[in-house]
Structure formats: structure tokens, C-alpha cells
Design an enzyme around this catalytic site. Structure first.
Site, mmCIF file in Angstrom:
data_model
loop_
_atom_site.group_PDB
_atom_site.id
_atom_site.type_symbol
_atom_site.label_atom_id
_atom_site.label_comp_id
_atom_site.label_asym_id
_atom_site.label_seq_id
_atom_site.Cartn_x
_atom_site.Cartn_y
_atom_site.Cartn_z
ATOM 1 N N ASP A 364 -37.964 -21.628 22.364
ATOM 2 C CA ASP A 364 -36.980 -22.626 21.931
ATOM 3 C C ASP A 364 -35.796 -22.666 22.909
ATOM 4 O O ASP A 364 -34.971 -21.781 22.887
ATOM 5 C CB ASP A 364 -36.503 -22.331 20.515
ATOM 6 C CG ASP A 364 -36.014 -20.881 20.350
ATOM 7 O OD1 ASP A 364 -36.405 -20.003 21.127
ATOM 8 O OD2 ASP A 364 -35.230 -20.640 19.424
ATOM 9 N N GLU A 559 -29.816 -11.543 27.732
ATOM 10 C CA GLU A 559 -31.021 -12.067 27.063
ATOM 11 C C GLU A 559 -32.054 -12.558 28.070
ATOM 12 O O GLU A 559 -33.263 -12.425 27.859
ATOM 13 C CB GLU A 559 -30.594 -13.215 26.151
ATOM 14 C CG GLU A 559 -31.703 -13.927 25.423
ATOM 15 C CD GLU A 559 -31.234 -15.208 24.747
ATOM 16 O OE1 GLU A 559 -31.884 -15.622 23.766
ATOM 17 O OE2 GLU A 559 -30.244 -15.807 25.200
#
Length: 621
Positions: A364, A559
Site C-alpha cells: 500500500d 521503514e
């Protein structure tokens, strides 16, 4: 050498001199002299030079400050510690602890802290099927400010979940009895603003935990997977109320196998999780008309209604603008009316079916899936389900003497599951493997044609061990170079996004961004087919990227990365989680931590030595 230092005085002097941009870090962006004389009352002195060593001093001072003492002993060996050893040590001894959570009397206040949603009340939802948990949490309400415990309805329909968006909250996870005390089963969150348990993140995190000799936390993740399947019907995107209609990439059996091989649990433990994995396989993935398609392969197909609740205001402006014009409303007013279902629109609803399905995939977002995801037999999902079938066969054969009876009293042999895997492999080769292009594409089962977008998911079949030798060779020799950049593989090739409409927004799972799951699947896949040198190279490239950025940016473990610039500075979509902290990160980022430990466990000694020197990978390979 140990230095006895006044913590606050030293910290203030160091920051005043070196933190020139005022972000409470010492990085390559600061313009200080990059040299600091450390002296203590015992006459010890050491001149500390360079961004990395200065930031280490800052970090050690920040950790010492937590003791609430005026003075601290700082060991010079930790200031000048080799970066590879330091990162790995911090992950093992500090970051995993910083990311560990429980939902119980001790941990619930921390887990319902929410910087995503501003609520006067913090809602904790408990499944209707767990009355013991509901009673336990209800008893906590009086002692925890703002906490409101709500029992979910028995029927968790999309319509019901939509009503919860007025008061979104955290979903309860598993409890356990420990010396007559009820405690939450621990789990590990990704970090930063992701302060809840995420589906596929948790698998990669668990592999890192097993390597770092923390099997109890990996087992806790498996227990919470089982709880979610038993009480919410699926492993959730994350344990938030608005994710109740959405699952995640299926990695539960891979976790069961990893724990079984690492920790040798009791046979009863394996059996109960195998029961639940088979139930998940049958009820989540193999229901016709849902995530199973007519050709026998699978798709991501999240349920739910309307706009995905978790996105920030403005995220869908490029999509909503034309609808706002159509309904003759200002954009924000149309967005609110659509979110509240005062306006419904079939074509917009269809768009968001694909969008929620894309989020269910874990990717996503990516241009690969925009407005088409639910129409695709994806190579990643079908590779994972092939591995599910093989894993179940493996466990039945090795742990249960080739004879396993499930909760519905159906008895299985390993051959049953091997046949299912063989069928899936045949269909993947028929529909998803492009011989001419030498790559796996998703298959659009609605249009009956390949969906030609070059994505890093093409390497999943290597990890799942479903390629033949010729396919593996083509992927490694021909496809891999198209994805490879200095620091690893990107989420797609550059050509894949060059072919898009010029107005298409940059999306974080496409080129030039690199993610830990893609790297870890690639490494294991290369080793499955004995491409040892290629695996070593790709591991080195990724670990170099993590180490280089940690050295330059005060120990930051983010991340994801921009592989085009080899940098953690990312401004696409949601930015980069894990980069916002003061003085020292005490978390890193879940799957990034795991990838570092996994990579180091495989990397050859001579390459570790080059990594310690931060040798540029392009000079080595």
C-alpha cells in the site's frame, strides 16, 4: 576507558556545538566542527571526531539520562564501536524491547495511545466470542483514564464495521494465565506511528526474534495470529476496528514451521496451530466468489464499504476531484459526504474495492494495483498460498506421521496438500509465467490476460520454491538486474513506472523504493536455488544501505529506503516511519531490524569485514 560525566552539562554542550539544525540528533546535515573533547573529573580525556562517533556519544548520554542520575559512566568502547556490531547489538538488546507490547492491565494504556486519531475516548473492542476477555477489560475501565471497553457484535459485517468508524479503536488480542495473573500475550509492533500488531510485518519480525534468541516473542506472535483467526475470522491487516474487513498476506504456516524448527515446541502446540492454519486456508482463502477465483487461483479481495478510513485527508484528492465536480460540491464537502455515505456512487465504490484489496496485499500503495487489484491473480499471493500448501504437507508428514485430523474431523495426509500445491503450481505456470519476458506477471482473470507490470513480487516463487531450474535461472540472470540498485532491489523496475500516465502519483511500493520483505524473500529464494554469490551480493547491498544511513543519521533505522539516492529521505505518500525521534531511536523499525539480523546471519566473514569499513557495494560487485 570509562568517563564519569555530568549528563545534562555534557549533553547540552554537545548539542549546542554539533546539533546545528536543532533536531536533537547529530547527522551529516549538521554543520558543527565534528570534533568534541570529552573530559571528566578524573582527568580522562578523549577527542571524539566525526558524525558517527559524536552521535554515539549523544545516544549513550540519552540512555544514561533515563536513570535520573546526575552523573553517568560512559564507556569509550561504545562510542567508537564498529557500526555493524553496534546496530546488531542495539536491535537485539534495545529495539525489540522498545517495540514489544501487551494488551492487558500493564500495557493497554500504551497501546491505545493514538497519534493517528484524536479521540476524547480510547476505544478497546473485544470480540463477542471472548467473554472472559470482555469481563477482564471491563474491570480495567475505572483505573485507566479515557478507556472505553466495547463488546463487538457477533455478526461483523461491512455495514457494522462502517458504523464503528464514528468511534474507531484498538481490537483486543490474546490473554494468558500466568501464575494466577491474567496477562496479555506479547507481540511486537513495527514502530513509530504503527503502535499496533500488523499482519505480515509480524512474520518478518518473528524471524528476527528467533535469530536473536527471543522465541517467546515469536511464539506470542503466533498465538495472536491464532486468536485473530479464531475471534475475528482472519489475520487482520492490523488490530484496529477499521481493519476488521481486511486480512494480510498469508504467512502463518511459514511462522509455524520456523518456530517448530527453531524451538521444538510440544506436539500439542503444533497441532493447535495447524488446525487454525487449515481453518484460515479454507475459510479466508478458498471460499468461492471471495478470494478464490473461477480458475482455481486466488486474489486479494478486502470487504468493506466506501473510503478506507485510515488515510489522511487529501490522500485521494486526485480520485475524488472529478466526482466532486460531478456532484457540484467542494472537494472536502464531497469527501465527507461520501465517507459518511450520504452520497453513494457505484463507480467510486468499485475503485475503493480495489484500493482496500491493495492494502490487504501489504503493498500500500503501488501503481501495479490501482483500480485493478481485486481482478488479479497476483503472483505474490499465489506463491504464498503454494507455500501454505507445502508447509501443511510438511508438518503433517514430519510431525504427525502423515495423518492429521482437523477440527471438522477430516483426516488429511501430506499427499492431499501436495496435490493442491501441484495444481496451483501448474496454474501459475500456465497463467502467470511469461516465457518470452522471463518474468512472472499477475493475471487479470476478468479480462483473461496478463497484467504486465514488472514488480519485485516476481521473485516470490524463488522463495516459495515453486520455480523449475530454468525459470530460476532466467529470473536471476535476466530479471534481477532490472530491479537491482546500489542498495538492493526496488519494488518495481523503472520501466514499469515510466510506462504510466505522467499524472500518476509516485507510490511507495514502486521504483525507486526498497523494502525489507522484498529483500528477505529474494535472499532466501536465491539460496533455495543455490545462487550463493548472488545472495551474498544482494545481502551486502542491503546491509550496506542500512549501515550507511545509520552512521550518517544518528542510528536511524527507517521503514524503507529510496534506492535511487541510497537515502532514508522519502517524501512520497506517507514519508518514512522510524525517522522521527529525539537523541536516540529505541525501536528502529520492525522488519528492517529483522532484515539486518537475518542478513548478518548469512553474510560471509570477508563481506562482513568490508561492511564494517562501509565499502561501497559497487566497488565490490
Amino acid at each position: 576507558m570509562k568517563f564519569k560525566l555530568n549528563i545534562n552539562q555534557t549533553l547540552q554542550r554537545l548539542l549546542a556545538q554539533e546539533d546545528t539544525d536543532g533536531d536533537k540528533k547529530i547527522t551529516i546535515d549538521d554543520k558543527g566542527p565534528k570534533t568534541f573533547l570529552l573530559e571528566d573529573e578524573n582527568g580522562n580525556s578523549l577527542n571524539i571526531e566525526g558524525t558517527y562517533h559524536l552521535s554515539n556519544l549523544l545516544q549513550e548520554l540519552a540512555l544514561s539520562k533515563k536513570s535520573n542520575s546526575e552523573f553517568a559512566e560512559i564507556n569509550s568502547s561504545e562510542i567508537i564501536e564498529n557500526p555493524v556490531s553496534r546496530i546488531s547489538r542495539k536491535i537485539k538488546n534495545l529495539y525489540w524491547n522498545g517495540l514489544t507490547r501487551t494488551i492487558d492491565a500493564k500495557g493497554v494504556a500504551k497501546i491505545v495511545e493514538d497519534d493517528k486519531i484524536e479521540n476524547a475516548i480510547s476505544y478497546l473492542y473485544v470480540p463477542a466470542t471472548d467473554t472472559v476477555a470482555f469481563e477482564y477489560f471491563k474491570n480495567l475501565e475505572a483505573s485507566i483514564p479515557k478507556l472505553k471497553v466495547v463488546q463487538l457484535a457477533k455478526d461483523i459485517s461491512s455495514e457494522y464495521v462502517l458504523t464503528l468508524n464514528k468511534k474507531p479503536g484498538i481490537l483486543a488480542l490474546a490473554l494468558q494465565q500466568d501464575n494466577k495473573e491474567i496477562k496479555g500475550v506479547p507481540f511486537v509492533v513495527p514502530g513509530g506511528r504503527f503502535n499496533e500488531m500488523y499482519g505480515w510485518d509480524s512474520y518478518f519480525i518473528a524471524i528476527g526474534l528467533l535469530l536473536d534468541n527471543k522465541p517467546e516473542l515469536a511464539v506470542g506472535i503466533a498465538e495472536n495470529f491464532k486468536y485473530q483467526i479464531d475471534h475475528y475470522g482472519k489475520i487482520l491487516n492490523a488490530n484496529r476496528s477499521y481493519y476488521l474487513t481486511r486480512t494480510q498476506p498469508p504467512l502463518y504456516t511459514s511462522l509455524i514451521v520456523a518456530i517448530t524448527e527453531n524451538s521444538k515446541p510440544e506436539k500439542d502446540w503444533i497441532a493447535k496451530h495447524l488446525h487454525t492454519a487449515i481453518k484460515e486456508y479454507q475459510t479466508v482463502w478458498m471460499q468461492e466468489g471471495k478470494r478464490l477465483t473461477p480458475n482455481g487461483l486466488n486474489r486479494y479481495k478486502a470487504e468493506g464499504i466506501g473510503l478506507p478510513f485510515e488515510v489522511e485527508v487529501g490522500h485521494f484528492d486526485d480520485v475524488l476531484e472529478k466526482y466532486a465536480l460531478l456532484y457540484n460540491l467542494p472537494l472536502r464537502e464531497f469527501e465527507k459526504k461520501y465517507l459518511d455515505r450520504e452520497i453513494t456512487d457505484a463507480s467510486l465504490d468499485a475503485y475503493f474495492v480495489h484500493d482496500r484489496s491493495m492494502r490487504e496485499s501489504g503493498h500500500d500503495t503501488t501503481n501495479r494495483f490501482v483500480n485493478v487489484c481485486a481482478d488479479l491473480n497476483t503472483i505474490d499471493l499465489n506463491s504464498l498460498l503454494y507455500k501454505y500448501e507445502i508447509d501443511i504437507a510438511f508438518l503433517i508428514e514430519t510431525e504427525f506421521d502423515n495423518h492429521f485430523t482437523d477440527e471438522k474431523h477430516t483426516t488429511y495426509s501430506s499427499e492431499y496438500w501436495k496435490e493442491k500445491a501441484a495444481f496451483r503450481k501448474e496454474k501459475i505456470n500456465e497463467l502467470l509465467w511469461d516465457t518470452n519476458a522471463g518474468i512472472y506477471y499477475d493475471y487479470n482473470f476478468v479480462k483473461n490476460e496478463p497484467h504486465q507490470f514488472d514488480a519485485a513480487a516476481t521473485f516470490y516463487p524463488l522463495w516459495a520454491n515453486l520455480c523449475n531450474a530454468e525459470q530460476a535461472e532466467v529470473l536471476v540472470k535476466n530479471a534481477l538486474p532490472k530491479f537491482k540498485l546500489k542498495g538492493g532491489i526496488a519494488g518495481s523496475t523503472k520501466e514499469a513506472i515510466d510506462d504510466l500516465d505522467v499524472n500518476s502519483p509516485q507510490r511507495q511500493w514502486d521504483y525507486p523504493f526498497g523494502w525489507a520483505p522484498h529483500q528477505m524473500f529474494l535472499w532466501e529464494g536465491l539460496l533455495n536455488y543455490n545462487y550463493v554469490n548472488e545472495a551474498q551480493e544482494m545481502i551486502y547491498r542491503w546491509l550496506w544501505l542500512i549501515t550507511r544511513n545509520a552512521v550518517d543519521y544518528n542510528g536511524t533505522i527507517p521503514e524503507k529506503f529510496n534506492l535511487e539516492t541510497s537515502s532514508l529521505k522519502i517524501f512520497a505518500e506517507y514519508g518514512n516511519v522510524g525517522t522521527a525521534f529525539d537523541y536516540i531511536t529505541e525501536e528502529g523499525f520492525g522488519w528492517m531490524n529483522a532484515s539486518y539480523q537475518v542478513g548478518l546471519s548469512i553474510l560471509k566473514t570477508e563481506l562482513k569485514e568490508e561492511l564494517e569499513k562501509l565499502t561501497d557495494p559497487d566497488t565490490l560487485f
